[in-house]
Write an enzyme that holds these catalytic residues in place. Structure first.
Site, PDB file in Angstrom:
ATOM      1  N   GLU A 134       4.841  16.423  -5.281  1.00 43.04           N
ATOM      2  CA  GLU A 134       3.801  15.408  -5.380  1.00 43.04           C
ATOM      3  C   GLU A 134       2.681  15.714  -4.388  1.00 43.04           C
ATOM      4  OE1 GLU A 134       5.635  11.323  -6.925  1.00 43.04           O
ATOM      5  OE2 GLU A 134       6.220  11.697  -4.861  1.00 43.04           O
ATOM      6  N   ASP A 136      -1.896  13.751  -9.281  1.00 44.60           N
ATOM      7  CA  ASP A 136      -2.447  13.818  -7.918  1.00 44.60           C
ATOM      8  C   ASP A 136      -3.444  14.962  -7.730  1.00 44.60           C
ATOM      9  OD1 ASP A 136      -0.540  11.820  -7.652  1.00 44.60           O
ATOM     10  OD2 ASP A 136       0.928  13.100  -6.638  1.00 44.60           O
ATOM     11  N   LEU A 187       0.862  -1.195   0.000  1.00 45.39           N
ATOM     12  CA  LEU A 187       0.000   0.000   0.000  1.00 45.39           C
ATOM     13  C   LEU A 187       0.892   1.237   0.000  1.00 45.39           C
ATOM     14  CD1 LEU A 187      -2.639   0.712   2.815  1.00 45.39           C
ATOM     15  CD2 LEU A 187      -0.446   1.848   2.849  1.00 45.39           C
ATOM     16  N   ASN A 188       0.465   2.290  -0.710  1.00 48.12           N
ATOM     17  CA  ASN A 188       1.113   3.591  -0.492  1.00 48.12           C
ATOM     18  C   ASN A 188       0.076   4.680  -0.253  1.00 48.12           C
ATOM     19  OD1 ASN A 188       1.607   2.880  -3.529  1.00 48.12           O
ATOM     20  ND2 ASN A 188       1.948   5.060  -3.593  1.00 48.12           N
ATOM     21  N   ASP A 189       0.092   5.779  -0.962  1.00 48.37           N
ATOM     22  CA  ASP A 189      -0.660   6.982  -0.573  1.00 48.37           C
ATOM     23  C   ASP A 189      -2.137   6.759  -0.189  1.00 48.37           C
ATOM     24  OD1 ASP A 189       1.597   7.579  -2.013  1.00 48.37           O
ATOM     25  OD2 ASP A 189       0.641   8.989  -3.372  1.00 48.37           O
ATOM     26  N   SER A 220      -2.625   8.589  -7.598  1.00 52.45           N
ATOM     27  CA  SER A 220      -3.327   9.212  -6.473  1.00 52.45           C
ATOM     28  C   SER A 220      -4.356  10.263  -6.880  1.00 52.45           C
ATOM     29  CB  SER A 220      -2.313   9.852  -5.532  1.00 52.45           C
ATOM     30  OG  SER A 220      -1.701   8.849  -4.787  1.00 52.45           O
TER      31      SER A 220
HETATM   32  C1  FRU Z   1       3.472   9.555  -4.132  1.00 53.57           C
HETATM   33  C2  FRU Z   1       3.191   9.074  -5.548  1.00 53.57           C
HETATM   34  C3  FRU Z   1       2.190   9.972  -6.249  1.00 53.57           C
HETATM   35  C4  FRU Z   1       1.596   9.033  -7.265  1.00 53.57           C
HETATM   36  C5  FRU Z   1       1.534   7.737  -6.502  1.00 53.57           C
HETATM   37  C6  FRU Z   1       1.672   6.504  -7.337  1.00 53.57           C
HETATM   38  O1  FRU Z   1       3.909   8.544  -3.288  1.00 53.57           O
HETATM   39  O2  FRU Z   1       4.374   8.968  -6.284  1.00 53.57           O
HETATM   40  O3  FRU Z   1       2.749  11.134  -6.806  1.00 53.57           O
HETATM   41  O4  FRU Z   1       0.350   9.438  -7.709  1.00 53.57           O
HETATM   42  O5  FRU Z   1       2.559   7.797  -5.538  1.00 53.57           O
HETATM   43  O6  FRU Z   1       1.478   5.357  -6.565  1.00 53.57           O
END
Ligand code: FRU
Length: 479
Positions: free
Chosen positions: A228, A167, A37-39, A99
């Protein structure tokens, strides 16, 4: 299309049990049901229920994207995981559903996000080879999404912007819709060397479907090559720009992570660099997003992770089939000229029980821990989380707080997975501390949220001790 979601179900069947029995699993923090998982994305309160979406790679524990995961909650702390809502399954988003944010209006949810395309070939993916499209989906229930609608494409961005535009954060103000996008501008230094500049693009729309460029936001100083996840909001009458500048040079007590995330107060005539403050001084924090709850609170959730760090900051959960989590939802308040951030009050309503620490030591094993200290008066305090030398040491003295995984012989404690030391300074001597540990994530709130440190920590249940040493008053609660 159905196939992309079927693959996630199969992976959950295969690995879900392994993830569910992992000792590093969190209880109140959003984590991936399987994989990476990320953002946080699309945070909102919709028909009374909190929705959190997230960048999700269920099929690859090392990332790579592919989906928006989804979970819902009534208290911001106990989350029910749903099926993913978006997959990378159209021409515009085939390399990633990146994102984005949610807008709730008249009982409908609108999700704005970036479709990423990386064309196969020998490209730099900055000036060539990448297509960034801003897309919209709508929903009646937060789960079933309409067809994807293209809002903005490469043809709609200014000339001097590279192919990195992403984003979208969207909000409504004075009868119009506004979108802020993170961007990387093409730029050169005095000697003609390429030196890109981070910034944001601002678009406006009368109807959420047709968008027009309204302006650009950037720094006149050298302040990163890419911004970002921008977020623009008002907090008690102040205009706040939250963003994640990449490419800032590290300083001993500032910008200690690979990429930064923080906020600037957009005061008349001030450059964003002038007022920039980091959101978090710990090892694991990036890409936060805020939203306004129905009761008017401005709540922030961050990703407790960092891109491009797998060589140095290991997450020992990877062997159990998952990686990363989100931070505790925190309420933002404006005080003493800056933003303070404390866990949402729902946390205190969970049913914590007082715990006795014998001679300053408590074994927390499978419990979550909440330690409050006060009347510190800048005196030295030490909190140790872990067994023997395999521990995280939180050390406070005067205005300085340090988190360190360094053992007395200089080696790094295994429970830190490569994390070393972080330092932050408050504007005054440390008076209060709140330390929260939920399995493999520790969050330290200094002076009622003036400074926050977020870090992952990987202790086996039998290594889970908490030691408190100091002159301050303290109270320990567990659940
Ligand atoms: C930030 C990012 C965003 C992008 C997303 C892709 O962590 O690089 O800029 O939309 O992660 O997973």
């Amino acid at each position: 299309m159905g196939d992309a979601f079927q693959k996630v179900r199969e992976e959950l069947n295969r690995m879900g049990g392994t993830v569910a029995s992992c000792p590093f699993r969190t209880r109140f923090h959003i984590m991936p049901p399987v994989g990476w998982l990320n953002d946080p994305n699309g945070l909102c309160q919709f028909r009374g229920v909190f929705h959190a979406y997230f960048q999700y790679s269920p099929l690859n524990v090392h990332g790579g994207g592919g989906y928006w995961g989804h979970c819902v909650s009534r208290d911001l702390l106990t989350w029910d995981y749903q099926e993913p809502v978006l997959a990378a399954d159209t021409e515009e988003d085939k390399s990633g559903v990146y994102s984005g944010s949610a807008l709730v209006e008249d009982g409908r949810m609108y999700l704005f996000y970036t479709g990423n395309v990386k064309q196969p070939g020998d490209y730099d993916y900055i000036d060539a080879g990448r297509i960034s499209t801003q897309l919209l989906v709508e929903s009646e229930d937060g789960q079933a999404m309409s067809a994807k609608e293209k809002l903005l494409g490469m043809e709609d961005y200014p000339e001097d912007v590279t192919q990195h535009v992403r984003d979208p954060k969207v909000w409504k103000e004075n009868g119009a819709y506004h979108m802020i996008l993170g961007a990387r501008f093409r730029a050169w230094d005095g000697e003609g060397r390429r030196r890109d500049q981070g910034g944001a693009l601002l678009y406006v729309s009368p109807d959420k479907h047709h968008w027009r460029l309204e302006g650009e936001l950037t720094s006149q100083k050298d302040f990163g090559y890419m911004w970002e996840c921008p977020d623009l909001f008002s907090l008690e009458g102040r205009r706040v720009l939250s963003f994640c500048p990449q490419g800032l040079a590290s300083e001993p007590e500032r910008f200690q992570n690979l990429y930064q995330s923080g906020y600037s107060l957009l005061e008349e005539g001030a450059d964003p660099e002038d007022t920039f403050v980091e959101w978090d001084m710990g090892f694991d924090f990036y890409a936060p997003q805020t939203f306004e709850a129905d009761d008017g609170r401005r709540i922030l959730i961050g990703w407790s992770g960092m891109p491009d760090m797998e060589q140095s900051h290991r997450n020992l959960s990877v062997e159990h089939g998952w990686q990363h989590c989100l931070t505790l939802p925190a309420e933002l308040v404006f005080r003493e000229g800056r933003i303070f951030r404390m866990p949402v009050r729902e946390l205190d309503e969970l049913g914590w029980e007082p715990a006795e620490a014998e001679q300053g030591m408590y074994r927390w094993e499978n419990k979550a821990v909440k330690l409050r200290m006060w009347e510190i008066g800048g005196e030295e305090q030490e909190i140790r989380i872990g067994a023997g030398e395999n521990a995280l040491v939180i050390h406070v003295s005067q205005d300085r707080t340090e988190l360190s995984f360094r053992m007395p012989d200089g080696r790094i404690a295994p429970c830190g997975g490569g994390r070393d030391r972080r330092v932050g300074r408050a504007g005054k001597p440390v008076e209060q501390l709140l330390v929260l540990v939920d399995s493999s994530i520790a969050e330290v709130f200094v002076n009622d949220g003036e400074l926050v440190f977020t870090t992952r920590i990987y202790l086996e249940p039998e290594e889970r001790e908490l030691w408190v040493k100091g002159t301050g008053k303290w109270k320990l609660e567990v659940i």
